[in-house]
Write an enzyme that holds these catalytic residues in place. Sequence first.
Site, PDB file in Angstrom:
ATOM      1  N   ASP A 261      79.169 126.098 111.986  1.00 17.85           N
ATOM      2  CA  ASP A 261      78.395 125.286 112.626  1.00 17.85           C
ATOM      3  C   ASP A 261      79.001 123.842 112.501  1.00 17.85           C
ATOM      4  O   ASP A 261      78.272 122.958 112.960  1.00 17.85           O
ATOM      5  CB  ASP A 261      77.059 125.186 111.769  1.00 17.85           C
ATOM      6  CG  ASP A 261      75.841 124.822 112.881  1.00 17.85           C
ATOM      7  OD1 ASP A 261      75.833 125.213 114.300  1.00 17.85           O
ATOM      8  OD2 ASP A 261      74.655 124.144 112.459  1.00 17.85           O
ATOM      9  N   ASP A 673      64.058 129.421 104.950  1.00 24.55           N
ATOM     10  CA  ASP A 673      63.808 130.766 104.390  1.00 24.55           C
ATOM     11  C   ASP A 673      62.433 131.074 104.065  1.00 24.55           C
ATOM     12  O   ASP A 673      61.922 132.065 104.254  1.00 24.55           O
ATOM     13  CB  ASP A 673      64.895 130.900 103.118  1.00 24.55           C
ATOM     14  CG  ASP A 673      64.877 129.774 102.319  1.00 24.55           C
ATOM     15  OD1 ASP A 673      63.848 128.813 102.600  1.00 24.55           O
ATOM     16  OD2 ASP A 673      65.622 129.618 101.195  1.00 24.55           O
TER      17      ASP A 673
END
Length: 974
Positions: A261, A673
């Site tokens: 990324d 998450d």
Amino acid sequence: MPLCSFINVNLWICALTTIILIIFLQMSGEIPDASPDRHSIRSPTSSYVDPSVPVPVRIVDPSKDLNSYGLNSVDWKERVESWRVKQDKNMMQVTNKYPEARGGDIEGTGSNGEDMQMVDDARLPLSRIVPIPANQLNLYRIVIILRLIILCFFFQYRVTHPVRDAYGLWLVSVICEVWFALSWLLDQFPKWHPINRETYLDRLALRYDREGEPSQLAPIDVFVSTVDPLKEPPLITANTVLSILAVDYPVDKVSCYVSDDGSAMLTFEALSETAEFARKWVPFCKKHNIEPRAPEFYFAQKIDYLKDKIQPSFVKERRAMKREYEEFKVRINALVAKAQKVPEEGWTMADGTAWPGNNTRDHPGMIQVFLGHSGGLDTDGNELPRLVYVSREKRPGFQHHKKAGAMNALVCLCSVNSLLPHALYSIFCANYTPFAGGQIRVSAVLTNGAYLLNVDCDHYFNSSKALREAMCFMMDPALGRKTCYVQFPQRFDGIDLHDRYANRNIVFFDINMKGLDGIQGPVYVGTGCCFNRQALYGYDPVLTEADLEPNIVVKSCCGRRKKKNKSYMDSQSRIMKRTESSAPIFNMEDIEEGIEGYEDERSVLMSQRKLEKRFGQSPIFIASTFMTQGGIPPSTNPASLLKEAIHVISCGYEDKTEWGKEIGWIYGSVTEDILTGFKMHARGWQSIYCMPPRPCFKGSAPINLSDRLNQVLRWALGSVEILLSRHCPIWYGYNGRLKLLERLAYINTIVYPITSIPLIAYCVLPAICLLTNKFIIPEISNYAGMFFILLFASIFATGILELRWSGVGIEDWWRNEQFWVIGGTSAHLFAVFQGLLKVLAGIDTNFTVTSKASDEDGDFAELYVFKWTSLLIPPTTVLVINLVGMVAGISYAINSGYQSWGPLFGKLFFSIWVILHLYPFLKGLMGRQNRTPTIVIVWSILLASIFSLLWVKIDPFISPTQRAVALGQCGVNC
């Protein structure tokens, strides 16, 4: 006569005792059943088979007279007929699975009953629940209930006995204690039913991976995410990738995707070197069956590496491989040294063209296939798993959603790879408008594995069996249809012996997660997790009627359902369709309103417009979502796959779709998450906690105090963001299938940062009591003192019993308690205010990547490095205030005489309690040379002095009458 009666009674008692003992031993498996006829058939209604006890099978021929077997009742005839029908169905499935055996007996079967034995073995579960011993668990629950009762009496006394001369202190303390009690309830009751699990890898191999036959194991796509190669060293990422490529799993079933990324050329070049070294490393690992298969950690082991090795060539080959790895490290280090200084014109590739990712905020999407099929063979000529480099497109003005966006981008790409030409591709990039989610889509386009496993770049495979461990749950016929993910515990290397800052999180992973596993499953912790791709796509699980039963509150209020639930009927319809065909089953209710199940062909087919609105405008990706068992639609054109893969990682792909809202990794928090797992559980999915004896994954953790606090700050900030969002578990998902205790666990994970406010107030109260010579508790009687003693005793008893059934050590528990106070008085407090600023004022905070630098200056040298951060100020201030209060309290007692020492001990006890909990923080401030940085001392003393002076000046707990009396006694001119 009385003697005879006495003897008869004793004989009856002995006989009854003997019968009870025999029944108990039979139930516990100590002795076999005496009657062989009881093993003649296995009841088709049996819901559980003890895997540890071999079940002898005696063949029953239904064509014979059942009298020869002693089975002449109508009930037995019906059971035998049901048994025969099930056997015929199972044999038909086995014959379909092995079509080459249709002309005769299946290998290993025959007319002598071995075929029934094989079918019987195929029924055995791939895992089992190992319950906590009842004597431990029942006592644990009794203590919890007793503690709750004692708490009620404690608060009854506290509320009805205020302290008149320190009413403010008393009120603050009671409010804090009520909040602590609520926090304890949220944390305690989700641990009501903890369990352990055990897997059977041999049964998995027998059922899906027989030697000499094509493997039936499901394909898996493994995601590795990285951002900054300077904070996440390429050598660590390379070791993680090498451990994945060498995993014990069919090579054509594994694909590794590395998401960069940060679009760093250093990561790209390091991955190229890793692919070359993997050609030598992977065959060495598989030939000698070594563990772990990350070379840095394998060669660093201080163990007898010759144990269980029988090949004479091992020592020579190991020495040669170690030399090869050292040369590989030198090449990686050279790349890192080269990357320290960026050229003014930017980086250029080997062919002289400019690196597309020179501008990290404005660059096209990039995909590079390094290994896979004939394009990636090892030194022995065997195929290697696929290795794909992915960097999603980024453009100014687009929200890219950090890690969650990168993971969503990879999910799509995985569907295309299985049809790619067998060659090593040059880098592909294209100029599309930017988008945020790509990993999940890229994987769906390139390989489309039925399951996904994501790890951080610093979490390597410590066990080569990790994927097989996950498949024991995912491919289990009973569990797989309703399991959204299998979560593994996090284990860490390089942590100091005493784990000063509780980096291992043992209490969370070995106590809390086991408790959640007994309810609806553990929370998703961001790494070391194997997903069901269908769950990530937002589909509902296939549930049984028992799974859809209302909870006990609904049952007590509304009674049981008399009719079968419509959702259950739809689930049964999906089960039948999945059994009869490999075609995917699509849950229409999640996507289009007005469709009532699967009544006709029109209801099954969905308009392209609705699909595109949900998944985006990619026909190949949409087609892959229907492949529940993985793989690519056969009509897909391989030539268009890479172009399509670039398309799905473009910035604009997610616009006006449900990515990040209902499907994929959910956006809206830096801790994506928790949010992602919560959405799955709310739909009715369950998760599994897999904790095999050998840890499947190991990683690195920040052992430095400042880095550790910044890490905890990021986690707490994510929880605050969820608390202030529409996805807050307090009010979201009540029309779903989230269980009550699971909801309490999620509420606990998002409200715990708020505990920092009462915690700081409670930590300061002892010092205030010492400075003002007041106390938060009035003089108590013996009766009231009993409840205080019982409360402390119940707290310690609960902790001891938790340690007993979980196997956690007392030192790990104490470190967890200490860091709860350290984090609560620093990072959690900052997270609350930063979260409020972000949500209410729109002031965003930058995401800081935790440094994973290796420890090159000696053992645990990083532990003593001091890095300035404002997070250090609040706990240091609390420490200074309590130390000043202790000095003031002792001085006052010395001047006041013997009678003042009694009340002093109670106040000193609380101050010492605070200081003991902050002791690791104090050691961290001192550093290796035991010197605290001047800036911390200055700020802390300044704040403590200002606070103390203001308190003495204002003295808020003295009444006007007392002040007037004091002025009258002293006079104006005294």
